[in-house]
Design a protein around this motif. Structure first.
Motif, mmCIF file in Angstrom:
data_model
loop_
_atom_site.group_PDB
_atom_site.id
_atom_site.type_symbol
_atom_site.label_atom_id
_atom_site.label_comp_id
_atom_site.label_asym_id
_atom_site.label_seq_id
_atom_site.Cartn_x
_atom_site.Cartn_y
_atom_site.Cartn_z
ATOM 1 N N LEU A 297 -4.964 3.949 -10.445
ATOM 2 C CA LEU A 297 -3.509 3.801 -10.419
ATOM 3 C C LEU A 297 -2.834 4.897 -11.251
ATOM 4 N N LEU A 298 -3.305 5.072 -12.502
ATOM 5 C CA LEU A 298 -2.706 6.102 -13.367
ATOM 6 C C LEU A 298 -2.962 7.507 -12.836
ATOM 7 N N GLU A 299 -4.188 7.767 -12.420
ATOM 8 C CA GLU A 299 -4.510 9.095 -11.902
ATOM 9 C C GLU A 299 -3.717 9.403 -10.637
ATOM 10 N N GLY A 300 -3.600 8.408 -9.773
ATOM 11 C CA GLY A 300 -2.830 8.612 -8.545
ATOM 12 C C GLY A 300 -1.373 8.904 -8.828
ATOM 13 N N LYS A 301 -0.792 8.159 -9.749
ATOM 14 C CA LYS A 301 0.637 8.314 -10.054
ATOM 15 C C LYS A 301 0.924 9.610 -10.810
ATOM 16 N N TYR A 302 0.187 9.850 -11.889
ATOM 17 C CA TYR A 302 0.561 10.929 -12.797
ATOM 18 C C TYR A 302 -0.187 12.237 -12.594
ATOM 19 N N PHE A 303 -1.376 12.192 -12.010
ATOM 20 C CA PHE A 303 -2.122 13.428 -11.819
ATOM 21 C C PHE A 303 -2.073 13.917 -10.380
ATOM 22 N N LEU A 304 -2.044 12.980 -9.442
ATOM 23 C CA LEU A 304 -2.032 13.356 -8.030
ATOM 24 C C LEU A 304 -0.649 13.287 -7.405
ATOM 25 N N GLY A 305 0.295 12.655 -8.106
ATOM 26 C CA GLY A 305 1.675 12.619 -7.635
ATOM 27 C C GLY A 305 1.939 11.661 -6.487
ATOM 28 N N TYR A 306 1.113 10.634 -6.333
ATOM 29 C CA TYR A 306 1.326 9.668 -5.258
ATOM 30 C C TYR A 306 2.566 8.819 -5.542
ATOM 31 N N ASP A 307 3.255 8.429 -4.470
ATOM 32 C CA ASP A 307 4.390 7.523 -4.635
ATOM 33 C C ASP A 307 3.885 6.080 -4.540
ATOM 34 N N ASP A 308 4.782 5.131 -4.738
ATOM 35 C CA ASP A 308 4.392 3.720 -4.775
ATOM 36 C C ASP A 308 3.765 3.257 -3.460
ATOM 37 N N ARG A 309 4.289 3.729 -2.350
ATOM 38 C CA ARG A 309 3.747 3.340 -1.047
ATOM 39 C C ARG A 309 2.302 3.826 -0.897
ATOM 40 N N GLN A 310 2.049 5.076 -1.266
ATOM 41 C CA GLN A 310 0.700 5.621 -1.164
ATOM 42 C C GLN A 310 -0.268 4.869 -2.083
ATOM 43 N N LEU A 311 0.204 4.561 -3.283
ATOM 44 C CA LEU A 311 -0.639 3.822 -4.221
ATOM 45 C C LEU A 311 -0.948 2.420 -3.695
ATOM 46 N N SER A 312 0.052 1.784 -3.093
ATOM 47 C CA SER A 312 -0.168 0.430 -2.576
ATOM 48 C C SER A 312 -1.195 0.451 -1.447
ATOM 49 N N GLU A 313 -1.167 1.474 -0.619
ATOM 50 C CA GLU A 313 -2.161 1.593 0.448
ATOM 51 C C GLU A 313 -3.549 1.848 -0.144
ATOM 52 N N LEU A 314 -3.604 2.695 -1.130
ATOM 53 C CA LEU A 314 -4.871 3.045 -1.772
ATOM 54 C C LEU A 314 -5.506 1.839 -2.454
ATOM 55 N N LEU A 315 -4.662 1.009 -3.075
ATOM 56 C CA LEU A 315 -5.159 -0.134 -3.837
ATOM 57 C C LEU A 315 -5.086 -1.458 -3.058
ATOM 58 N N SER A 316 -4.642 -1.386 -1.815
ATOM 59 C CA SER A 316 -4.529 -2.571 -0.955
ATOM 60 C C SER A 316 -3.717 -3.693 -1.600
ATOM 61 N N CYS A 317 -2.501 -3.343 -1.994
ATOM 62 C CA CYS A 317 -1.595 -4.343 -2.561
ATOM 63 C C CYS A 317 -0.179 -4.057 -2.078
ATOM 64 N N ALA A 318 0.723 -4.972 -2.370
ATOM 65 C CA ALA A 318 2.109 -4.818 -1.932
ATOM 66 C C ALA A 318 2.781 -3.671 -2.688
ATOM 67 N N PRO A 319 3.590 -2.873 -2.000
ATOM 68 C CA PRO A 319 4.289 -1.766 -2.662
ATOM 69 C C PRO A 319 5.145 -2.228 -3.844
ATOM 70 N N GLY A 320 5.715 -3.421 -3.737
ATOM 71 C CA GLY A 320 6.563 -3.927 -4.816
ATOM 72 C C GLY A 320 5.806 -4.244 -6.093
#
Length: 93
Positions: free
Chosen positions: A47-70
């Motif tokens: 989650l941290l690496e995706g957000k701060y190092f890879l620049g993923y947005d919330d939607r991309q992170l939610s898909e990656l982690l299989s959870c709701a974007p909210g």
């Protein structure tokens, strides 16, 4: 520091003592942060690496982690708090 001092003498520039302390403190803070991140669960680290190092947005992170974007923002808040607490416990903050 000796090599840096020699380089500065050759360049005839002056390093203020405060700047050396700042450099050391910055390195220590980065080391401490990396250690705290290494202690996280794999999904938390992702989650941290995706957000701060890879620049993923919330939607991309939610898909990656299989959870709701909210839920991503709350998860990020919890993980950041966990990292901060870990650093504080070690006296690094």
């Amino acid at each position: 520091i000796r090599r840096q001092r020699q380089m500065c003498i050759r360049d005839r520039s002056i390093i203020e003592p405060d700047s050396i302390i700042d450099i050391i403190m910055d390195r220590e803070a980065k080391r401490s942060l990396c250690e705290a991140i290494d202690e996280l669960e794999p999904n938390e680290r992702l989650l941290l690496e995706g957000k701060y190092f890879l620049g993923y947005d919330d939607r991309q992170l939610s898909e990656l982690l299989s959870c709701a974007p909210g839920s991503i923002r709350m998860k990020l808040t919890r993980v950041r708090r966990k990292v901060l607490c870990s650093m504080q416990e070690k006296g690094d903050v």
